[in-house]
Design an enzyme around this catalytic site. Structure first.
Site, short mmCIF file in Angstrom:
data_model
loop_
_atom_site.label_atom_id
_atom_site.label_comp_id
_atom_site.label_asym_id
_atom_site.label_seq_id
_atom_site.Cartn_x
_atom_site.Cartn_y
_atom_site.Cartn_z
N CYS A 136 59.64 -32.62 -85.93
CA CYS A 136 60.23 -33.70 -86.83
C CYS A 136 59.39 -34.92 -86.67
CB CYS A 136 61.53 -33.77 -86.49
SG CYS A 136 62.40 -35.17 -87.54
N LYS A 144 59.33 -24.61 -82.82
CA LYS A 144 58.69 -25.10 -84.14
C LYS A 144 57.89 -26.53 -83.92
CE LYS A 144 59.90 -25.65 -89.19
NZ LYS A 144 59.12 -26.85 -89.39
#
Length: 329
Positions: A101, A141
């Protein structure tokens, strides 16, 4: 594709996206061909502090298997406890750690892609989540690195594999790039060739053909579709056709697309209440009308939606225009 002991029947994965991939939208995407879906990111600290708003974020649907819950944070004790809470409450097939993010309030706090600046810390975070997960496969991720002068994806991926991470999803951009420029698929290919665990490719997949192309180019085990799904959950059907070498099916007629949007908002209202669902429906419905001629008036009306009655009124208006011959879009 197999992640740990979890079999995923096709390579098509829906990306976890805050404010987008709620249970309602994930349900629609699964029906249209997403083989694996992951929740919006869940704060480990919020879980540890027993924040009541956080628990619904990690709810998986009854048919949502294989399904994952994504956790973010960098406090080791919180990440371990948060993973344990996720395992006990949500019973996901997989727990995914967000190391990608780029939003400043997340990354500048050392969470998300902030972990790309401290690879040892990133690995300790992964180890903490693996301890808390107690056998549930843990994936990560991540992005290429903080900026183009600090591309760390290959080193970090190898380190994460060595501590027991079951798969890596790599977005081909740096933190500084945010969502600008072009995703670099070369690094994804490099990471795939270096690891023995599955690698999922992410970045610039906006059509079914893109999904087939990124898999061919990188050799990745799966493809994660993010912004390409905005208003177009049919991208999974189109990607399935592209992977089979079949003609790409066109989008359904606009009236049918509107019916799908309405169903999504009805599901969201059941899950989170009409008021919140309808406020969030504003951006989703506008996405469903992207590229539709004469949609300006209806997008303006969509921006005022506050109830399902408003949703039905706007939808009826769009269909009335279609019947009057304004075009299908």
């Amino acid at each position: 594709m197999r992640i740990g002991s979890v079999h995923i029947p096709s390579p098509l994965v829906l990306a976890p996206m805050a404010g987008v991939t709620d249970l309602a939208f994930r349900t629609i995407c699964r029906e249209l061909g997403a083989a694996y879906t992951i929740t919006e990111m869940v704060s480990a600290k919020a879980l540890c502090y027993q924040d009541k708003k956080t628990l619904p974020l990690m709810e998986l649907g009854p048919e949502e298997h294989p399904g994952g819950v994504q956790i973010f944070g960098s406090d080791l004790a919180c990440m371990e406890e948060g993973a344990a809470i996720i395992r006990e409450v949500a019973h996901p097939d997989i727990i995914d750690i967000n190391m990608g993010c780029p939003v400043p309030k997340v990354a500048n706090n050392g969470d998300g892609s902030g972990l790309l600046r401290d690879l040892d810390k990133a690995c300790r975070v992964a180890e903490a989540v693996i301890r808390g997960a107690q056998g549930t496969p843990v994936t990560v991720k991540m992005r290429l690195g903080w900026d183009k002068g600090n591309i760390v994806c290959l080193d970090l991926a190898k380190m994460l594999e060595s501590v027991g991470v079951a798969a890596i999803t790599l977005h081909g951009r740096t933190k500084v790039q945010m969502y600008s420029g072009t995703a670099n698929w070369d690094y994804i290919r490099e990471v795939k060739h270096a690891l023995s665990i599955p690698v999922i490719a992410n970045g610039d997949v906006f059509s079914g053909q893109d999904a087939a192309r990124i898999l061919r180019y990188t050799g990745a085990d799966g493809v994660m579709i993010a912004r390409g799904v905005f208003g177009n959950p049919w991208i999974f059907q189109q990607a399935q056709a592209a992977l089979r070498g079949e003609p790409i099916p066109p989008l359904p007629p606009l009236a049918q697309r509107c019916d799908t949007a309405v169903r999504q908002f009805e599901l969201a209202a059941q899950n989170k209440g009409e008021k919140i669902a309808c406020l969030e429906a504003r951006k989703h419905y506008a996405w469903y009308l992207k590229g539709v001629p004469y949609a300006g008036y209806w997008k303006s009306e969509i921006s005022k939606i506050t109830t399902l009655a408003d949703v039905y009124r706007v939808t009826a208006g769009i269909k009335r225009e279609l019947r009057d011959g304004r075009g299908d879009g």
